[in-house]
Motif scaffolding. Structure first.
Motif, PDB file in Angstrom:
ATOM      1  N   ASP A 286      54.312  39.415  40.499  1.00  0.00           N
ATOM      2  CA  ASP A 286      52.851  39.483  39.885  1.00  0.00           C
ATOM      3  C   ASP A 286      52.597  40.874  39.592  1.00  0.00           C
ATOM      4  OD1 ASP A 286      50.212  39.571  39.408  1.00  0.00           O
ATOM      5  OD2 ASP A 286      49.765  38.369  41.145  1.00  0.00           O
ATOM      6  N   GLU A 287      52.805  41.206  38.391  1.00  0.00           N
ATOM      7  CA  GLU A 287      52.666  42.370  37.696  1.00  0.00           C
ATOM      8  C   GLU A 287      51.450  43.157  37.979  1.00  0.00           C
ATOM      9  OE1 GLU A 287      54.042  43.147  33.548  1.00  0.00           O
ATOM     10  OE2 GLU A 287      56.039  41.905  34.074  1.00  0.00           O
ATOM     11  N   ALA A 288      50.304  42.340  37.801  1.00  0.00           N
ATOM     12  CA  ALA A 288      48.915  42.922  37.976  1.00  0.00           C
ATOM     13  C   ALA A 288      48.891  43.170  39.527  1.00  0.00           C
ATOM     14  CB  ALA A 288      48.095  41.653  37.531  1.00  0.00           C
ATOM     15  N   LYS A 289      49.387  42.419  40.331  1.00  0.00           N
ATOM     16  CA  LYS A 289      49.374  42.997  41.530  1.00  0.00           C
ATOM     17  C   LYS A 289      49.985  44.165  42.118  1.00  0.00           C
ATOM     18  CE  LYS A 289      49.711  39.829  45.300  1.00  0.00           C
ATOM     19  NZ  LYS A 289      50.292  38.988  46.165  1.00  0.00           N
ATOM     20  N   VAL A 290      51.192  44.411  41.343  1.00  0.00           N
ATOM     21  CA  VAL A 290      52.017  45.557  41.801  1.00  0.00           C
ATOM     22  C   VAL A 290      51.209  46.799  41.091  1.00  0.00           C
ATOM     23  CG1 VAL A 290      53.986  46.751  40.836  1.00  0.00           C
ATOM     24  CG2 VAL A 290      54.066  44.316  41.798  1.00  0.00           C
ATOM     25  N   ALA A 291      50.513  46.539  39.899  1.00  0.00           N
ATOM     26  CA  ALA A 291      49.963  47.738  39.237  1.00  0.00           C
ATOM     27  C   ALA A 291      48.631  48.001  40.088  1.00  0.00           C
ATOM     28  CB  ALA A 291      49.419  47.217  37.975  1.00  0.00           C
ATOM     29  N   SER A 292      48.041  46.852  40.683  1.00  0.00           N
ATOM     30  CA  SER A 292      46.908  47.440  41.497  1.00  0.00           C
ATOM     31  C   SER A 292      47.215  48.043  42.772  1.00  0.00           C
ATOM     32  CB  SER A 292      45.973  45.964  41.785  1.00  0.00           C
ATOM     33  OG  SER A 292      45.953  45.637  42.792  1.00  0.00           O
ATOM     34  N   LEU A 293      48.212  47.664  43.210  1.00  0.00           N
ATOM     35  CA  LEU A 293      48.867  48.272  44.657  1.00  0.00           C
ATOM     36  C   LEU A 293      49.082  49.698  44.490  1.00  0.00           C
ATOM     37  CD1 LEU A 293      50.846  45.276  46.245  1.00  0.00           C
ATOM     38  CD2 LEU A 293      48.995  46.319  47.229  1.00  0.00           C
ATOM     39  N   ARG A 294      49.797  49.924  43.226  1.00  0.00           N
ATOM     40  CA  ARG A 294      50.214  51.287  42.881  1.00  0.00           C
ATOM     41  C   ARG A 294      49.030  52.331  42.652  1.00  0.00           C
ATOM     42  NH1 ARG A 294      54.994  49.825  38.478  1.00  0.00           N
ATOM     43  NH2 ARG A 294      56.741  49.981  39.969  1.00  0.00           N
ATOM     44  N   ALA A 295      47.874  51.553  42.182  1.00  0.00           N
ATOM     45  CA  ALA A 295      46.752  52.239  42.113  1.00  0.00           C
ATOM     46  C   ALA A 295      45.724  52.393  43.381  1.00  0.00           C
ATOM     47  CB  ALA A 295      45.938  51.482  40.927  1.00  0.00           C
ATOM     48  N   GLY A 296      46.292  51.885  44.470  1.00  0.00           N
ATOM     49  CA  GLY A 296      45.954  51.967  45.629  1.00  0.00           C
ATOM     50  C   GLY A 296      44.917  50.976  45.807  1.00  0.00           C
ATOM     51  N   LYS A 297      44.927  49.705  45.094  1.00  0.00           N
ATOM     52  CA  LYS A 297      43.877  48.682  45.327  1.00  0.00           C
ATOM     53  C   LYS A 297      44.643  47.714  46.464  1.00  0.00           C
ATOM     54  CE  LYS A 297      40.890  49.137  41.710  1.00  0.00           C
ATOM     55  NZ  LYS A 297      41.432  49.369  40.282  1.00  0.00           N
ATOM     56  N   ILE A 298      44.025  47.199  47.491  1.00  0.00           N
ATOM     57  CA  ILE A 298      44.620  46.300  48.158  1.00  0.00           C
ATOM     58  C   ILE A 298      43.903  44.870  47.900  1.00  0.00           C
ATOM     59  CG2 ILE A 298      44.894  45.488  50.684  1.00  0.00           C
ATOM     60  CD1 ILE A 298      46.165  48.218  50.090  1.00  0.00           C
ATOM     61  N   PRO A 299      44.566  43.894  47.734  1.00  0.00           N
ATOM     62  CA  PRO A 299      44.096  42.645  47.214  1.00  0.00           C
ATOM     63  C   PRO A 299      43.446  41.786  48.152  1.00  0.00           C
ATOM     64  CG  PRO A 299      46.374  42.165  47.258  1.00  0.00           C
ATOM     65  CD  PRO A 299      46.090  43.811  47.678  1.00  0.00           C
ATOM     66  N   ILE A 300      43.635  42.261  49.552  1.00  0.00           N
ATOM     67  CA  ILE A 300      42.903  41.295  50.587  1.00  0.00           C
ATOM     68  C   ILE A 300      42.184  42.362  51.499  1.00  0.00           C
ATOM     69  CG2 ILE A 300      44.540  39.611  50.942  1.00  0.00           C
ATOM     70  CD1 ILE A 300      46.106  41.464  52.856  1.00  0.00           C
ATOM     71  N   TYR A 301      41.141  41.670  52.274  1.00  0.00           N
ATOM     72  CA  TYR A 301      40.613  42.520  53.146  1.00  0.00           C
ATOM     73  C   TYR A 301      41.034  42.397  54.388  1.00  0.00           C
ATOM     74  CZ  TYR A 301      37.081  44.077  56.920  1.00  0.00           C
ATOM     75  OH  TYR A 301      36.513  44.693  57.632  1.00  0.00           O
ATOM     76  N   GLU A 302      41.646  43.458  55.073  1.00  0.00           N
ATOM     77  CA  GLU A 302      41.967  43.602  56.554  1.00  0.00           C
ATOM     78  C   GLU A 302      41.963  44.875  57.175  1.00  0.00           C
ATOM     79  OE1 GLU A 302      43.947  40.818  57.763  1.00  0.00           O
ATOM     80  OE2 GLU A 302      43.997  42.096  59.788  1.00  0.00           O
ATOM     81  N   PRO A 303      41.329  44.911  58.086  1.00  0.00           N
ATOM     82  CA  PRO A 303      40.891  46.085  58.918  1.00  0.00           C
ATOM     83  C   PRO A 303      42.254  46.890  59.077  1.00  0.00           C
ATOM     84  CG  PRO A 303      39.948  44.242  59.830  1.00  0.00           C
ATOM     85  CD  PRO A 303      40.787  43.829  59.080  1.00  0.00           C
ATOM     86  N   GLY A 304      41.921  48.180  58.503  1.00  0.00           N
ATOM     87  CA  GLY A 304      43.052  49.328  58.721  1.00  0.00           C
ATOM     88  C   GLY A 304      44.200  49.147  57.886  1.00  0.00           C
ATOM     89  N   LEU A 305      44.388  48.157  57.026  1.00  0.00           N
ATOM     90  CA  LEU A 305      45.569  48.144  56.086  1.00  0.00           C
ATOM     91  C   LEU A 305      45.397  49.057  54.979  1.00  0.00           C
ATOM     92  CD1 LEU A 305      48.110  46.652  55.371  1.00  0.00           C
ATOM     93  CD2 LEU A 305      46.784  44.775  54.137  1.00  0.00           C
TER      94      LEU A 305
END
Ligand code: UGA
Length: 449
Positions: A32-51
């Motif tokens: 998923d290119e959008a997911k990889v782009a957002s992870l590279r930008a430091g955005k985590i797609p889920i809420y998970e304490p501490g992640l």
């Protein structure tokens, strides 16, 4: 160690981040290119304490990277973890098309000895199929397949990964096992070494047993309601027996989420397939479904008619500390209330964005606070036990509601406190607080009829 993780979802991303945290070099792969782009930008797609913190720290340190390119991941790593989804098919069996595709994609990129680890939850004998597939598409490839099931819980995934109860490694080769043990060396936890089939089976057997514990206590909660006993005392009484244990004996609306419903159905399908039907698990499913129906019947019994009633629902996530609404019992509950014509006003501390994307969102009102949800409500339903719900100002809640009627599907609140506050309060398997007696002002406890 150099590690690639194929699939940057819940399990893949958290596993990758935690491996990086203990010093490994990790490349997370996702198509998923959008997911990889957002992870590279430091955005985590889920809420998970501490992640978010662990990801940010390790990206910064250069130990955690993201890519769309599976061959890049394969040639980078010594060990390749497969952590792609294994969704259910309509008949309950597991759809393994993503696992099969990854095996095919990995095969031609294997350029030196690799360990291919299955982290996704898969039916027993999947490891054999993965090995067969890689061999079919790359007959010369030098590799071993390993099963290393994951036991993390959403909401405390980072903690579960960093401090697991045990690590299960199923391998049929010493060379692969040595590399796996090196990966897990920094984690202080007992390592259970098994063959591949046993490791795969452990995962389904563990989740099914936990679901069985939940259904067991929920069946007991129905008996408590009918007899006037208190399920919390019963759970304590049996749970202090070390052979039984208190964990997963919390009665409630039943289990949900992206794992238990799917894994129990899968284990039933797997056992049928192997010619050894596991009918006990069908009863586990039946009790789980009944628990919600019984709860809704209690609401219907109290309100008489649900059509046009304003019902506040606190909690939409499948459990606290997550924004995950997949197979959430809270969502099933809302859907059923809507079907009966109720006007639902719902609030969740973290799951509002995810809930907004569900079809049922168009039929309810999503509000911004617990107090907004109860405005002029005929009843309040607690569907997820977020701790913060227990500290809401219940005097204000009572003043705001049309009638002080509370249904607690997760036994979050204290019966005595609710009685003192003058609520009509019904929870799961605990005494019902019917009303405040006019003469004595004393709460009246009653058993279900
Ligand atoms: C579950 C397992 O606990 C993990 O070990 C496993 O790794 C994971 O599935 C998975 O297969 O990936 P999870 O689904 O995140 O983890 O959540 P749990 O904390 O196990 O809760 C599952 C459901 O059971 C929730 O709906 C929860 O409300 C319910 N539950 C749990 C009860 O109704 N009563 C309890 O006593 C405990």
């Amino acid at each position: 160690m150099k590690i690639a993780i194929i699939g940057s979802g819940y399990v893949g991303l958290t596993t990758g981040a935690c491996f990086a945290e203990v010093g490994h070099d990790v490349l997370c792969v996702d198509n998923d290119e959008a997911k990889v782009a957002s992870l590279r930008a430091g955005k985590i797609p889920i809420y998970e304490p501490g992640l978010e913190e662990v990801v940010a720290k390790n990206v910064e340190a250069g130990r955690l990277r993201f890519t769309n390119d599976t061959p890049e991941g394969v040639s980078f790593a010594d060990v390749i973890f497969i952590a792609v989804p294994t969704p259910p098919q309509p008949d309950g069996s597991v759809d393994l098309r993503f696992i099969e595709r990854v095996a095919r994609e990995i095969a031609p990129a294997i350029d030196s000895y690799k360990v291919v680890v299955d982290k996704s939850t898969v039916p027993v004998k999947t490891g054999e199929k993965v090995a067969e597939t890689i061999r079919r598409y790359a007959p010369e490839a030098d590799f071993d397949v390993v099963s290393n099931p994951e036991f993390l819980r959403e909401g405390c995934a980072v903690e579960d990964l960093m401090k697991p109860d045990r690590i299960v490694i199923g391998a049929n080769s010493d060379r692969a096992m040595a590399l796996m043990q090196k990966i897990y060396e920094p984690f202080v936890a007992p390592v259970l070494v098994t063959d591949i089939n046993s490791a795969e089976l452990i995962k389904h057997a563990a989740n099914s047993f936990l679901a069985l514990k939940i259904s067991y206590i929920n069946a007991v909660s129905a008996i408590c309601e009918a007899s006037g006993a208190d399920v919390e005392k019963v759970a304590e009484g049996i749970g202090t027996d070390k052979r039984i244990g208190r964990a997963f004996l919390n009665a409630g609306l039943g289990y949900g989420g992206s794992c238990f419903p799917k894994d129990i159905a899968a284990f039933i399908a797997i056992s049928d397939d192997l010619g050894t039907p596991f009918d006990l698990l069908k009863e586990v499913q039946r009790i789980n479904a009944d628990q919600l129906d019984r709860f809704i019947k209690n609401i219907r019994d109290a309100l008489w008619v649900l059509q046009d009633k304003r019902i506040a629902v606190w909690g939409l996530a499948f459990k606290p500390n997550t924004d995950d609404v997949r197979s959430s019992v809270a969502i099933h509950l809302v859907e059923k209330l809507v079907e009966e014509g109720a006007n639902v006003r719902a609030y969740d501390p973290k799951a509002m964005d995810k809930a907004r994307q569900l079809p049922v969102a168009e039929k309810i009102t999503l509000v911004d606070s617990p107090l907004e949800a109860v405005e002029e409500a005929d009843a309040l339903v607690i569907a997820t036990e977020w701790p913060e719900f227990a500290s809401v100002n219940f005097k204000a809640v009572k003043e705001s509601m049309l009638a002080p009627l509370v249904f607690d599907g997760r036994n979050l609140l204290d019966t005595k406190t609710m009685a003192k506050l003058g609520f009509q309060y019904r929870s799961i398997g605990r005494p019902i607080i019917q009303a405040v007696s006019a003469e004595t002002q004393a709460p009246v406890a009653a058993t279900a009829g």
